[in-house]
Design a protein around this motif. Structure first.
Motif, short mmCIF file in Angstrom:
data_model
loop_
_atom_site.label_atom_id
_atom_site.label_comp_id
_atom_site.label_asym_id
_atom_site.label_seq_id
_atom_site.Cartn_x
_atom_site.Cartn_y
_atom_site.Cartn_z
N ASN A 649 -9.32 -3.46 40.51
CA ASN A 649 -8.69 -3.81 41.69
C ASN A 649 -9.07 -3.27 42.85
O ASN A 649 -9.72 -2.08 42.97
CB ASN A 649 -6.98 -3.39 41.40
N ALA A 650 -8.75 -3.89 43.88
CA ALA A 650 -9.02 -3.36 45.33
C ALA A 650 -7.56 -3.10 45.87
O ALA A 650 -6.42 -3.73 45.65
CB ALA A 650 -9.59 -4.29 46.29
N TYR A 651 -7.44 -1.82 46.54
CA TYR A 651 -6.19 -1.62 47.36
C TYR A 651 -6.28 -1.53 48.87
O TYR A 651 -7.28 -0.84 49.39
CB TYR A 651 -5.56 -0.42 46.87
N ILE A 652 -5.48 -2.09 49.73
CA ILE A 652 -5.43 -2.27 51.12
C ILE A 652 -4.24 -1.36 51.66
O ILE A 652 -3.18 -1.94 51.34
CB ILE A 652 -5.46 -3.54 51.56
N GLY A 653 -4.37 -0.63 52.26
CA GLY A 653 -3.35 0.49 52.90
C GLY A 653 -3.60 0.88 54.22
O GLY A 653 -4.43 0.22 54.81
N GLY A 654 -2.68 1.85 54.80
CA GLY A 654 -3.04 2.37 55.98
C GLY A 654 -1.98 2.05 56.90
O GLY A 654 -1.24 1.09 56.66
N PHE A 666 0.98 -10.37 44.59
CA PHE A 666 0.96 -9.28 43.75
C PHE A 666 2.56 -9.18 44.02
O PHE A 666 3.05 -9.03 45.36
CB PHE A 666 0.18 -7.85 44.07
N ASP A 667 3.41 -8.24 42.96
CA ASP A 667 4.63 -7.98 43.21
C ASP A 667 4.95 -6.73 44.12
O ASP A 667 6.26 -6.54 44.63
CB ASP A 667 5.43 -7.86 41.88
N ALA A 668 3.91 -6.08 44.12
CA ALA A 668 4.26 -4.61 44.79
C ALA A 668 4.78 -4.60 46.13
O ALA A 668 5.67 -3.98 46.51
CB ALA A 668 3.10 -3.64 44.58
N PHE A 713 -1.30 -2.41 49.10
CA PHE A 713 -1.12 -3.79 48.54
C PHE A 713 -2.57 -4.23 47.54
O PHE A 713 -3.54 -3.84 47.87
CB PHE A 713 -1.16 -4.83 49.48
N SER A 714 -2.31 -4.69 46.64
CA SER A 714 -3.28 -4.73 45.19
C SER A 714 -4.11 -6.05 45.39
O SER A 714 -3.23 -7.24 45.45
CB SER A 714 -2.74 -4.42 44.30
N LEU A 715 -5.31 -6.23 45.43
CA LEU A 715 -6.05 -7.40 45.09
C LEU A 715 -6.52 -7.20 43.75
O LEU A 715 -7.50 -6.90 43.45
CB LEU A 715 -7.21 -7.67 46.27
N GLU A 716 -5.89 -7.85 42.74
CA GLU A 716 -6.12 -7.71 41.41
C GLU A 716 -7.57 -8.28 40.98
O GLU A 716 -7.88 -9.39 41.63
CB GLU A 716 -4.98 -8.37 40.83
#
Length: 906
Positions: A649-654, A666-668, A713-716
């Motif tokens: 997975n890729a995760y985008i935050g900040g 994604f449900d998160a 947030f997840s890019l599955e």
């Protein structure tokens, strides 16, 4: 150069290269706006009812050339008197009835300009015109524009059919009206219902009165009848403009042309004869110069005789006509006099007001005729508004009632003190549930309770600070209270019902929310007391998306092969300046480190990027000047580049993503743990300024890392590593046998058919905000049109559904979808024995193949090229509106005023 010479040159050029498609000699014809029209209305004489018709000509016209265009109206007429006025407005000096006149070309403006060519207008029939477009002496002209003057003659859609004598303008039909033309001045509607307790206390829901023509509500009287013997109107009621009425007040709101209507312009009067009847009396001058609407919310009712049972209260709404009131005679001081209502009472409102102000003077007498309430209640109903009967309220068992006094209009993750406040009122008619009765738990869906550090002292925060908690502020009956919130459930707050006595029937709450980044829709609040019978809920606001995140290209590699730089993710602002200067975006991969990537932004936005600790950091240096995109591509994995078998997975935050973001699938994000800032509360000496200033400290990135991804947030399965597929051993290739010389390929039939519809039904389709209409009938759809870098895109699956094209059929018309080995999505639309259309994600080309009935095959005829590629957004494939419509045989247009895509093959 003569026209025939130009045409010959064009045809010759097209024949030189047969592989190129023939150019089209027609361009676009359009109307500048559609109007709300009524039967018998005259259009074009008043400034707010003007329409301009524009022709775009591919081959420019000189002074020596001219082009004939024929107009035919549907439900409109170029009435002779109006045609005369039109001609004289354009400078004609002919007396009597005029058959033709010449005007200057309005070109791009609203003033005629003879230097830009001329337009001769000839009236050939009641609903037909012939136009002759002539060029200029000084330049070739490619655009002709003229105002229209006509009369609406019937109900239905007002349309204008356009064709040219030489084929240089494609035959088309333009819709002039917004929706169907009606024969009513006003439209009434009950928008929602309210709750009345079985004790008889309560209010009606919201009633809307809408004008079709401006100023038609002024001086009118609307009769409202309660079709229930259980409840009656309260006698004394006045209008308010705010949202906090008491039991003697109702809310008046104006919109559009009636946005300036104030409560003092609307009066409510209850009938003395029948208390189930009330009248809304509108001032004779509501001050509008354009059609508008007024809503009346919260008309107060009470029980009629103490016997109120559960059920629905039907309400009838009628427009009254008091023309006959002029004939009523008065008797004063016992002497018969033949006195009518005073002169100068021109509107129904004035007559009604005179009656209620002088009611005592209208007494019965032996020889004359009196005017009593029964005459008013049974007066004629006007035909200028359709009578409406619907449910206006529901009588329910005594229970708690929640009402929203102020709702929030938020952009996901954004903080705005003016927009993020919610005010609610919980009413307890029986006074059983709000007295000191334990705790009440408030739960939000789509938002969290906002951390309220901007109004609190730092010392108060420090005293209780914890990494897993923050504080919000809830105002309970105008007393501010600090509430501790668990970061694991930031959408839940618990309050104590302290200090409420047995006489309290209302509880007022005010608090601030932050819409969940990634959520797009209504914010719902549920309140549940631990001693209540059941929870109560209400919609308390709305979250809109500030940004879209779209995976344009995922990364697929083989286990034992080195991964090259690949992949693309686009972060798109939905409006300008969604990202602020110094906002930070951080991207990481599951169990993999990033070595490098290309990051670009447009529309004036400037960004800087670097890699730190295997993470890609992007910082905004300058805000956008228009909705911008940030494109992350050519992503390179650190190390040997050999990625072990599996999915990552890729995760985008900040900080930037916390403030403005949306989810893909994604449900998160729907239950985001976002609190709005890093809050490492166990080290106040170093981090308290960051906490209170809502800042990330990139120098201490490794310490902030966990906090940054608390709301990631997840890019599955963004990266997939697979084993190469072993090819099957191919059998020996037999020796080729010579094929017979093929016969000359026969030409196909006209696959479009006589009506050019490719076998599809005649359809007029409108697609707008989450809805669509087919030939005027509303159809549920899942997507709304989107503007992507100036190109209007529509959901291809929704368009197929509207046209009745099923999914995955072996025979007949069908739509299919599959993914190629590289992850590219492919949609194919097949119109059986007519045409196939193939569209791929990431490609701006639509491949067309037409059916040849003699060979029973589909043969490629080329491609349509658009400015933007097809792409998947929120799991839905969007394609360029104009190209997909034309490939299916439609005329395509875009109504920017209503954000509506229009497809018409009639």
């Amino acid at each position: 150069m003569k026209l025939r010479q130009k045409l010959a040159m064009v045809l010759a050029a097209a024949m030189i290269t047969t592989s190129m498609p023939m150019m089209t000699l027609a361009n676009s014809t359009r109307i500048d706006k559609t109007l709300v029209l009524k039967d018998e209305m005259e259009v074009g004489l008043e400034s707010n009812l003007k329409q301009y018709l524009t022709f775009e000509v591919d081959i420019k016209i000189s002074a020596e050339d001219s082009m004939e265009v024929y107009l035919e109206g549907d439900n409109i007429e170029f009435e002779q008197n109006l045609f005369n006025e039109w001609a004289r407005e354009e400078g004609s000096t002919v007396s009597g009835d005029i058959t033709e006149f010449t005007m200057g070309n309005y070109h791009e403006g609203t003033v005629a300009d003879n230097a830009k060519g001329t337009i001769k207008v000839r009236r050939t029939d009641d609903n037909k015109l012939k136009l002759t477009l002539t060029g200029s002496d000084t330049e070739y002209i490619d655009q002709f524009r003229l105002p229209l003057i006509y009369k609406v003659t019937d109900t239905g859609m007002a349309k204008l059919k356009i064709q040219s004598g030489d084929g240089r303008i494609k035959e088309t039909t333009i819709t002039l009206s917004k929706g169907e033309v009606g024969d009513k001045d006003l439209v009434a509607e009950i928008l929602d219902t309210d709750v009345i307790s079985t004790e008889g206390r309560g209010k009606l829901g919201k009633i809307k009165i809408k004008e079709i023509i401006e100023k038609t509500l002024s001086g009118k009287v609307i009769k409202i009848t309660l079709n229930s013997s259980a409840v009656i109107f309260k006698e004394e009621q006045t209008g308010l403009s705010d949202d906090n009425p008491n039991d003697e007040e109702f809310i008046v709101d104006g919109y559009l042309g009636l946005s300036s209507v104030t409560p003092d312009k609307v009066k409510f009067v209850r009938s003395d004869e029948d208390h189930t009847v009330g009248y809304l009396i509108f001032d004779k001058d509501l001050g509008n110069n354009a059609p508008g609407e007024v809503t009346i919310e919260g008309l107060n009712v009470e029980d009629a005789d103490g016997d109120v049972s559960t059920g629905e209260v039907d309400v009838t709404i009628e427009l009254m006509d008091f023309a006959a009131m002029d004939a009523f005679e008065l008797d004063k001081d016992g002497d018969f006099v033949n006195t009518k209502l005073p002169s100068g009472l021109n509107t129904d409102a004035e007559k009604f007001n005179y009656f209620i102000e002088n009611e005592s003077a209208f007494e019965k007498f032996e020889d004359g005729y009196d005017l009593v309430w029964d005459d008013i209640d049974t007066a004629d109903v006007s035909d200028d508004m359709e009578e409406v009967e619907d449910v206006g309220a529901k009588i329910e068992e005594d229970t708690l009632i929640i009402s929203v006094e102020e709702d929030a209009k938020t952009i996901g993750g954004k903080w705005d003190e003016d927009s993020n406040e919610v005010k609610i009122k919980i009413t307890d008619p029986t006074r059983e549930f709000l007295k000191d009765n334990g705790k009440v738990e408030l739960t939000l869906e789509g938002a969290i309770f906002a951390p309220m550090t901007h109004e609190l002292k730092k010392d108060e925060i420090k005293e209780f600070a914890d990494e897993d908690e923050f504080f919000t502020e809830i105002e309970i009956d105008e007393i501010k209270t600090i509430i501790k919130i668990d970061e694991r459930n930031p959408n839940v707050a618990e309050i104590e019902l302290d200090g409420l006595d047995e006489n309290d029937s209302e509880l007022e709450l005010a608090f601030y929310v932050i819409g969940n980044p990634g959520f797009d829709g209504d914010i719902k609040l549920t309140a549940d007391g631990n001693k209540w019978d059941e929870p109560i809920s209400a919609v308390v606001g709305q979250v809109t998306k500030p940004v879209d995140i779209n995976v344009i290209q995922a990364i697929t590699v083989f286990e034992n092969e080195k991964a090259q730089a690949d992949g693309m993710v686009i972060i798109s602002e939905t409006d300008e300046k969604m990202f602020e200067v110094n906002d930070v975006i951080v991207i990481k991969f599951e169990d993999l480190d990033i070595e490098d990537a290309t990051v670009l932004a447009d529309k004036g936005m400037e960004v800087d990027s670097k890699v730190s600790d295997g993470h890609l950091l992007i910082q905004v240096q300058r805000k956008s000047t228009a909705p911008a995109i940030i494109k992350i591509s050519d992503i390179k994995i650190e190390g040997t580049g050999y990625i072990p078998l599996g999915e990552y997975n890729a995760y985008i935050g900040g900080q930037g993503i916390h403030k403005a973001n949306t989810f893909i699938n994604f449900d998160a994000s729907k239950s985001s743990k976002l609190v709005g800032r890093p809050d490492v509360a166990d080290d106040w000496e170093d981090d308290e300024d960051d906490y209170f200033n809502n800042e990330l400290n990139l120098e201490d990135y490794t310490e902030d890392k966990e906090e940054i991804f608390a709301a990631a947030f997840s890019l599955e399965s963004f990266i997939t590593s697979t084993r190469p597929v072993k090819p099957d051993v191919a059998p020996p290739i037999p020796a080729p046998t010579p094929e017979p010389e093929p016969e000359p390929e026969p030409q196909p039939d006209d696959v479009a058919g006589e009506d050019g519809n490719y076998g599809l039904v005649d359809a007029y389709i409108e697609i707008y905000d989450g809805k669509a209409a087919l030939n005027g009938v509303e159809v549920d759809v899942n997507t709304a049109p989107r503007n992507i870098n100036g190109t209007t895109m529509v959901g291809v699956a929704d368009l197929a559904t509207i046209l009745g094209i099923p999914r995955d059929k072996e025979y007949g018309n069908t739509l299919t979808y599959h993914q190629e080995a590289d992850g590219t999505g492919v949609v194919t639309i097949r119109l059986e024995n007519r045409r196939t259309i193939e569209i791929k994600t990431g490609s701006n080309k639509l491949a067309l193949a037409d059916f040849n009935s003699l060979t029973n095959t589909y043969k490629s005829i080329g491609e349509l090229v658009a400015a933007q590629p097809a792409q998947v957004i929120n799991g839905r494939m969007f394609v360029p509106m104009r190209q997909i419509g034309e490939a299916l045989g439609f005329n395509v247009s875009w109504d920017s005023a209503t954000q509506t895509a229009i497809f018409n093959n009639m």
